[in-house]
Design a protein around this motif. Structure first.
Motif, PDB file in Angstrom:
ATOM      1  N   MET A  66       0.833  -1.198   0.000  1.00 38.64           N
ATOM      2  CA  MET A  66       0.000   0.000   0.000  1.00 38.64           C
ATOM      3  C   MET A  66       0.868   1.248   0.000  1.00 38.64           C
ATOM      4  N   SER A  67       1.968   1.171   0.695  1.00 35.66           N
ATOM      5  CA  SER A  67       2.887   2.305   0.742  1.00 35.66           C
ATOM      6  C   SER A  67       3.430   2.636  -0.643  1.00 35.66           C
ATOM      7  N   ILE A  68       3.769   1.607  -1.405  1.00 36.21           N
ATOM      8  CA  ILE A  68       4.291   1.822  -2.766  1.00 36.21           C
ATOM      9  C   ILE A  68       3.273   2.610  -3.591  1.00 36.21           C
ATOM     10  N   ALA A  69       2.012   2.209  -3.506  1.00 33.54           N
ATOM     11  CA  ALA A  69       0.963   2.915  -4.239  1.00 33.54           C
ATOM     12  C   ALA A  69       0.849   4.359  -3.775  1.00 33.54           C
ATOM     13  N   ARG A  70       0.910   4.585  -2.464  1.00 27.92           N
ATOM     14  CA  ARG A  70       0.741   5.934  -1.919  1.00 27.92           C
ATOM     15  C   ARG A  70       1.904   6.842  -2.313  1.00 27.92           C
ATOM     16  N   VAL A  71       3.107   6.304  -2.435  1.00 26.06           N
ATOM     17  CA  VAL A  71       4.251   7.113  -2.862  1.00 26.06           C
ATOM     18  C   VAL A  71       3.994   7.716  -4.227  1.00 26.06           C
ATOM     19  N   PHE A  72       3.491   6.907  -5.145  1.00 31.02           N
ATOM     20  CA  PHE A  72       3.292   7.385  -6.511  1.00 31.02           C
ATOM     21  C   PHE A  72       2.053   8.268  -6.635  1.00 31.02           C
ATOM     22  N   ILE A  73       1.046   8.043  -5.799  1.00 27.99           N
ATOM     23  CA  ILE A  73      -0.108   8.947  -5.779  1.00 27.99           C
ATOM     24  C   ILE A  73       0.330  10.330  -5.306  1.00 27.99           C
ATOM     25  N   PHE A  74       1.032  10.363  -4.187  1.00 26.19           N
ATOM     26  CA  PHE A  74       1.460  11.647  -3.617  1.00 26.19           C
ATOM     27  C   PHE A  74       2.483  12.327  -4.523  1.00 26.19           C
ATOM     28  N   GLY A  75       3.478  11.565  -4.967  1.00 21.29           N
ATOM     29  CA  GLY A  75       4.516  12.142  -5.806  1.00 21.29           C
ATOM     30  C   GLY A  75       4.002  12.649  -7.131  1.00 21.29           C
ATOM     31  N   GLY A  76       3.106  11.879  -7.747  1.00 14.59           N
ATOM     32  CA  GLY A  76       2.535  12.307  -9.018  1.00 14.59           C
ATOM     33  C   GLY A  76       1.721  13.578  -8.865  1.00 14.59           C
ATOM     34  N   MET A 129      10.123  10.662 -10.642  1.00 16.81           N
ATOM     35  CA  MET A 129      10.004   9.282 -10.203  1.00 16.81           C
ATOM     36  C   MET A 129      11.357   8.723  -9.755  1.00 16.81           C
ATOM     37  N   TYR A 130      12.378   8.854 -10.607  1.00 13.79           N
ATOM     38  CA  TYR A 130      13.683   8.292 -10.255  1.00 13.79           C
ATOM     39  C   TYR A 130      14.761   8.925 -11.118  1.00 13.79           C
ATOM     40  N   ASP A 131      15.885   9.180 -10.509  1.00 13.48           N
ATOM     41  CA  ASP A 131      17.072   9.650 -11.217  1.00 13.48           C
ATOM     42  C   ASP A 131      18.268   9.117 -10.448  1.00 13.48           C
ATOM     43  N   PRO A 132      18.988   8.142 -11.011  1.00  8.35           N
ATOM     44  CA  PRO A 132      20.099   7.547 -10.277  1.00  8.35           C
ATOM     45  C   PRO A 132      21.184   8.547  -9.892  1.00  8.35           C
ATOM     46  N   TYR A 167      13.040  18.179   4.200  1.00  6.18           N
ATOM     47  CA  TYR A 167      12.294  16.950   3.946  1.00  6.18           C
ATOM     48  C   TYR A 167      11.040  17.228   3.132  1.00  6.18           C
ATOM     49  N   ARG A 168      10.406  18.380   3.369  1.00  4.53           N
ATOM     50  CA  ARG A 168       9.147  18.709   2.723  1.00  4.53           C
ATOM     51  C   ARG A 168       9.324  19.387   1.362  1.00  4.53           C
ATOM     52  N   ARG A 169      10.548  19.732   0.970  1.00  4.83           N
ATOM     53  CA  ARG A 169      10.734  20.450  -0.287  1.00  4.83           C
ATOM     54  C   ARG A 169      10.353  19.575  -1.474  1.00  4.83           C
ATOM     55  N   ASP A 170       9.587  20.161  -2.404  1.00  2.81           N
ATOM     56  CA  ASP A 170       9.101  19.429  -3.566  1.00  2.81           C
ATOM     57  C   ASP A 170      10.099  19.392  -4.711  1.00  2.81           C
ATOM     58  N   ASP A 171      11.121  20.249  -4.669  1.00  2.00           N
ATOM     59  CA  ASP A 171      12.031  20.344  -5.803  1.00  2.00           C
ATOM     60  C   ASP A 171      13.328  19.573  -5.588  1.00  2.00           C
ATOM     61  N   GLU A 172      13.368  18.754  -4.551  1.00  2.00           N
ATOM     62  CA  GLU A 172      14.543  17.935  -4.287  1.00  2.00           C
ATOM     63  C   GLU A 172      14.099  16.483  -4.098  1.00  2.00           C
ATOM     64  N   GLY A 173      15.008  15.567  -4.397  1.00  2.00           N
ATOM     65  CA  GLY A 173      14.690  14.171  -4.171  1.00  2.00           C
ATOM     66  C   GLY A 173      13.821  13.578  -5.271  1.00  2.00           C
ATOM     67  N   THR A 174      13.505  12.297  -5.108  1.00  2.00           N
ATOM     68  CA  THR A 174      12.680  11.578  -6.072  1.00  2.00           C
ATOM     69  C   THR A 174      11.729  10.654  -5.322  1.00  2.00           C
ATOM     70  N   ILE A 225      11.455   7.413  -5.659  1.00  2.00           N
ATOM     71  CA  ILE A 225      12.173   6.219  -5.215  1.00  2.00           C
ATOM     72  C   ILE A 225      13.063   6.538  -4.016  1.00  2.00           C
ATOM     73  N   ASN A 226      13.674   7.718  -4.018  1.00  2.00           N
ATOM     74  CA  ASN A 226      14.505   8.086  -2.875  1.00  2.00           C
ATOM     75  C   ASN A 226      13.702   8.195  -1.584  1.00  2.00           C
ATOM     76  N   HIS A 227      12.421   8.484  -1.709  1.00  2.00           N
ATOM     77  CA  HIS A 227      11.580   8.602  -0.512  1.00  2.00           C
ATOM     78  C   HIS A 227      11.565   7.298   0.287  1.00  2.00           C
ATOM     79  N   PHE A 228      11.703   6.180  -0.406  1.00  2.00           N
ATOM     80  CA  PHE A 228      11.784   4.910   0.320  1.00  2.00           C
ATOM     81  C   PHE A 228      13.003   4.890   1.245  1.00  2.00           C
ATOM     82  N   TYR A 229      14.126   5.386   0.742  1.00  2.00           N
ATOM     83  CA  TYR A 229      15.375   5.355   1.512  1.00  2.00           C
ATOM     84  C   TYR A 229      15.441   6.467   2.544  1.00  2.00           C
TER      85      TYR A 229
END
Length: 220
Positions: free
Chosen positions: A133-143, A149-152, A165-172, A174-178
């Motif tokens: 369920m968490s995986i689904a919620r990550v993509f709902i919120f992020g989208g 989504m991801y940038d290595p 932590y709350r900034r929308d212009d940093e991170g991805t 997938i990184n939210h999992f880590y």
């Protein structure tokens, strides 16, 4: 007023407040958190079921991720509880849980220690951020917030402030999992939540391994 009637009023209020949410904090999330809270309650006989279920139901009704005017949103909750004859002591217990249970408070060491009632609500909310369920919620919120989504080339952040932590212009996404989700399992309180969390943790680890394998074309 009977507690069953009060809880029904609390649920109806929450439905009015969060019914239109599109960020993964909608009523389906609330119902799952309440369901988890009830399962944990069955293993924690010293807890107060009313305080636990009320706090679990209301925990997102004035969340600063969702509301610009947090004070006004919280005042609406107070007014509803007063109108439904919830005692001042019980209100204080509910608000103490909600105000100290979040990951951002834990991350910065700002949250005050929770009693067993708060620990159950915190665990129930965190369990919905671990697993399938968490995986689904990550993509709902992020989208919904325009996140990448991801940038290595973008590495997971560490030692973040709440603002970072709350900034929308940093991170991805997938990184939210880590940065958060994979860390939650080590911050669960109750035996029941730890057992469920361990299973759900593996689901996320398996998903991330498959995601990166497909991203790199290693499964071809």
């Amino acid at each position: 007023m009977k507690q069953e009637v009060q809880l029904q009023a609390i649920t109806e209020f929450t439905e009015r407040v969060l019914g239109g949410d599109k960020s993964g904090h909608d009523m389906s999330h609330i119902h799952r958190v309440v369901q988890s809270a009830r399962a944990i309650l069955a293993t924690e006989p010293t807890a107060d079921p009313f305080i636990v279920i009320a706090a679990a139901t209301l925990h997102d009704t004035y969340d600063d991720k969702l509301f610009t005017d947090v004070a006004a949103a919280k005042a609406d909750v107070v007014a509803m509880l007063i109108a439904n004859a919830v005692s001042s002591d019980t209100q204080a217990a509910i608000f103490f849980i909600i105000d100290n249970m979040s990951w951002s408070k834990t991350m910065n060491g700002e949250g005050l220690p929770l009693d067993i009632n708060g620990q159950i609500v915190q665990d129930a909310d965190r369990l919905d951020a671990i697993g399938a369920m968490s995986i689904a919620r990550v993509f709902i919120f992020g989208g919904g917030h325009g996140h990448i989504m991801y940038d290595p080339a973008i590495k997971p952040r560490t030692s973040m402030s709440k603002a970072e932590y709350r900034r929308d212009d940093e991170g991805t996404m997938i990184n939210h999992f880590y940065e958060k989700l994979l860390l939650l399992v080590d911050h669960l309180n109750t035996t029941k939540a730890k057992t469920v969390g361990a299973h759900r943790q593996q689901i996320m680890l398996d998903y991330l391994a498959a995601f990166k394998e497909e991203w790199d074309g290693k499964d071809l």
